[in-house]
Design a protein around this motif. Structure first.
Motif, PDB file in Angstrom:
ATOM      1  N   HIS A   1       0.809  -1.222   0.000  1.00 20.33           N
ATOM      2  CA  HIS A   1       0.000   0.000   0.000  1.00 20.33           C
ATOM      3  C   HIS A   1       0.845   1.275   0.000  1.00 20.33           C
ATOM      4  O   HIS A   1       0.344   2.344  -0.309  1.00 20.33           O
ATOM      5  CB  HIS A   1      -1.046  -0.018   1.135  1.00 20.33           C
ATOM      6  CG  HIS A   1      -0.492   0.287   2.487  1.00 20.33           C
ATOM      7  ND1 HIS A   1       0.193  -0.634   3.237  1.00 20.33           N
ATOM      8  CD2 HIS A   1      -0.529   1.413   3.238  1.00 20.33           C
ATOM      9  CE1 HIS A   1       0.548  -0.079   4.376  1.00 20.33           C
ATOM     10  NE2 HIS A   1       0.130   1.160   4.409  1.00 20.33           N
ATOM     11  N   TYR A   2       2.145   1.153   0.274  1.00 19.88           N
ATOM     12  CA  TYR A   2       2.989   2.348   0.178  1.00 19.88           C
ATOM     13  C   TYR A   2       3.072   2.850  -1.270  1.00 19.88           C
ATOM     14  O   TYR A   2       3.168   4.040  -1.516  1.00 19.88           O
ATOM     15  CB  TYR A   2       4.390   2.095   0.760  1.00 19.88           C
ATOM     16  CG  TYR A   2       4.436   2.495   2.221  1.00 19.88           C
ATOM     17  CD1 TYR A   2       3.530   1.945   3.126  1.00 19.88           C
ATOM     18  CD2 TYR A   2       5.337   3.437   2.691  1.00 19.88           C
ATOM     19  CE1 TYR A   2       3.535   2.328   4.460  1.00 19.88           C
ATOM     20  CE2 TYR A   2       5.344   3.829   4.022  1.00 19.88           C
ATOM     21  CZ  TYR A   2       4.442   3.274   4.901  1.00 19.88           C
ATOM     22  OH  TYR A   2       4.427   3.673   6.213  1.00 19.88           O
TER      23      TYR A   2
ATOM     24  N   ASP B   1       7.820  -6.826   8.479  1.00 21.39           N
ATOM     25  CA  ASP B   1       6.548  -6.104   8.434  1.00 21.39           C
ATOM     26  C   ASP B   1       6.647  -4.804   7.640  1.00 21.39           C
ATOM     27  O   ASP B   1       5.714  -4.429   6.943  1.00 21.39           O
ATOM     28  CB  ASP B   1       6.102  -5.813   9.880  1.00 21.39           C
ATOM     29  CG  ASP B   1       4.724  -5.190   9.940  1.00 21.39           C
ATOM     30  OD1 ASP B   1       3.789  -5.763   9.343  1.00 21.39           O
ATOM     31  OD2 ASP B   1       4.564  -4.119  10.569  1.00 21.39           O
TER      32      ASP B   1
ATOM     33  N   HIS C   1       7.575  -2.179   2.310  1.00 19.56           N
ATOM     34  CA  HIS C   1       7.281  -0.753   2.153  1.00 19.56           C
ATOM     35  C   HIS C   1       8.541   0.106   1.985  1.00 19.56           C
ATOM     36  O   HIS C   1       8.643   0.924   1.085  1.00 19.56           O
ATOM     37  CB  HIS C   1       6.509  -0.225   3.360  1.00 19.56           C
ATOM     38  CG  HIS C   1       5.251  -1.000   3.659  1.00 19.56           C
ATOM     39  ND1 HIS C   1       4.467  -1.549   2.680  1.00 19.56           N
ATOM     40  CD2 HIS C   1       4.639  -1.305   4.830  1.00 19.56           C
ATOM     41  CE1 HIS C   1       3.424  -2.153   3.236  1.00 19.56           C
ATOM     42  NE2 HIS C   1       3.512  -2.029   4.546  1.00 19.56           N
TER      43      HIS C   1
END
Ligand code: BG6
Length: 488
Positions: free
Chosen positions: A181-182, A238, A243
């Motif tokens: 989603h970054y 994570d 990201h």
């Protein structure tokens, strides 16, 4: 752009991600008329709901999270939502799903176009495609079929390769949309436009003019309700493996020859391939891992990581990573990239800081500040340029001043959230902002040796909640005469 009519089938429809991110994103796209004229959403999960009961649940969640009033428009949107209960691991029950999808395809005239969104634990990423394929639900005989998966893409290199193989058994790479989603964040995409559309910055973006680069992604929250998952993952898996490396890819890539998914993703892929591998000796110097410990901030007690629900009381999982890395190519030779991320830091902020080299002769004194470009990814999105100005008055001293652009000054321009942008792109069939298989594996190639070296007994420094991480992370820069920026 006329979008194809389609159905979005969301597996894991009673879960948190669907309620918090996917449905609100689809709702915004709907009210801003960015969805196709005819679309349906089919929620799928194990729980039994009727269409109406599921719709009512979604509606309540939307009213609460988006602070909406009940309205006709909301009802119109919710009317597109349907529900199918399914035991996702049971191949036979997919016959019912097939019937449901056929029915919706006719009702909404979608020509069989379906996006399967796997908002499920990764353990189902293999099973669901297999069950879909057993009923020919992956076939593009009638309409296109796309598969969206969420990170984590594997737990390590080996499982990432296995996952990839599983997905590719039934779906082609161009049908698979891996969400990081970054990449959906407007400010991350802007790195590309900012770098390659400005004659002012483009020539400076290399080892000749840049001294070093910082990438920070700080969070003030802890692990919240996700202790069970997080304790098996840690900040390296994570946040860093995905990201932060994707952001680094955009900061460091070469200019793509064209603006299309292959050209852009080829260039970020090359960055991941060029990351200088870190061996044990370098890791001792260049990696700092931390774990947050209890503290009282402004009268509020914050528990330490090991006291969080779902976390082992002797856990050695890192909630903070700071790493110095370098890129083996001509553009970046000799330029260190300092990357850090952590939970329970003083504030939530993600930013990239480009530190330019000083001018050759310090005619205005040794303390003249270097020029910096601060690219604020979130929140208070914008760009801040820091440069020197003659300190007004007698003499010729330099003082640091700023020029700033903020996204909220773009009147009337609505910036899409990451999920809005990514859902829209997947409906359009544009994979540019999705992680490609080879890139994911290249990121694992870089991260895996770090995990191997640190897995058994990592050197882990405690840091109190609400601080900027272990002091050892500061030394990573101060030993080289540099300093992190501590944004507030
Ligand atoms: C997720 C991580 O991918 O990204 C979370 O699993 C983290 O632990 C989140 O909190 C951060 O995302 P954002 O958009 O809030 O920076």
């Amino acid at each position: 752009n006329q979008l194809d009519n389609n159905c979005i089938a969301i597996f894991g429809a009673s879960g948190d991600l669907t309620r918090r991110k996917l449905i609100p994103a689809l709702y915004h796209l709907y009210i801003t008329e960015q969805l196709s004229a005819s679309f349906s959403i089919l929620g799928i999960s194990r729980t039994e709901y009727s269409d109406d009961a599921y719709r009512a649940r979604i509606k309540d969640a939307l009213i609460e999270s988006e602070k909406l009033e009940n309205s006709e428009q909301l009802d119109e949107f919710c009317a597109h939502i349907h529900y199918q209960s399914l035991n996702t691991a049971d191949q036979d029950s997919y016959a019912v799903l097939k019937g449901r999808l056929t029915e919706l395809s006719q009702q909404y005239d979608t020509a069989g176009n379906v996006i399967y969104y796997l908002s499920t634990p990764p353990s189902l990423y293999g099973v669901i495609p297999e069950c879909l394929a057993a009923h020919d639900l992956h076939s593009e005989k009638d309409g296109w079929k796309r598969l969206i998966v969420e990170k984590p893409f594997g737990y390590d290199k080996k499982s990432a390769v296995a996952l990839d193989k599983q997905l590719h058994r039934f779906f082609r790479e161009d049908q698979i949309y891996r969400i990081d989603h970054y990449l959906g964040k407007e400010t991350v995409q802007n790195l590309l436009v900012f770098r390659f559309s400005n004659g002012l910055f483009e020539p400076l973006w290399n080892r000749n003019y840049i001294d070093h680069v910082e990438i920070t992604s700080a969070e003030s929250i802890g692990v919240e309700e996700r202790g069970g998952y997080y304790d098996g993952a840690g900040a390296m898996r994570d946040m860093f493996q995905n990201h932060l490396l994707q952001v680094l890819g955009m900061v460091a890539m070469e200019p793509p020859a064209r603006i299309n998914s292959d050209a852009i993703r080829n260039e970020t892929f090359k960055v991941f391939q060029s990351l200088h591998p870190l061996d044990e000796t370098r890791l001792k110097e260049d990696l700092v891992l931390g774990q947050y410990t209890a503290s009282d901030i402004r009268g509020e007690h914050m528990v330490g990581y090991r006291e969080e629900h779902g976390v082992d009381e002797n856990s050695r999982t890192e909630t903070y990573v700071a790493l110095k890395l370098s890129i083996d190519n001509w553009r970046w030779n000799g330029v260190p990239f300092y990357v850090r991320t952590g939970k329970r830091l003083p504030t939530r902020v993600t930013e990239v800081v480009i530190h330019f080299k000083k001018t050759p002769h310090p005619v205005f004194g040794q303390n003249t500040p270097d020029n910096k470009l601060v690219i604020r990814i979130q929140p208070d999105e914008g760009i801040l340029m820091k440069f020197g100005l003659k300190k007004p008055g007698a003499g010729f001293e330099s003082q640091e001043v700023s020029m700033e652009f903020r996204y909220d000054s773009l009147d009337g321009t609505e910036v899409l959230t990451a999920y809005e942008r990514l859902l829209l792109d997947s409906i359009k069939g544009d994979p540019t902002l999705f992680a490609r298989s080879d890139a994911v594996l290249a990121c694992w190639d870089f991260v895996q040796p770090i995990l191997d070296i640190t897995q058994d007994n990592p050197t882990l420094y405690g840091y109190a909640c609400g601080t900027w991480g272990p002091k050892e992370a500061d030394e990573l820069l101060t030993r080289e005469g540099r300093q992190w920026r501590f944004p507030c």
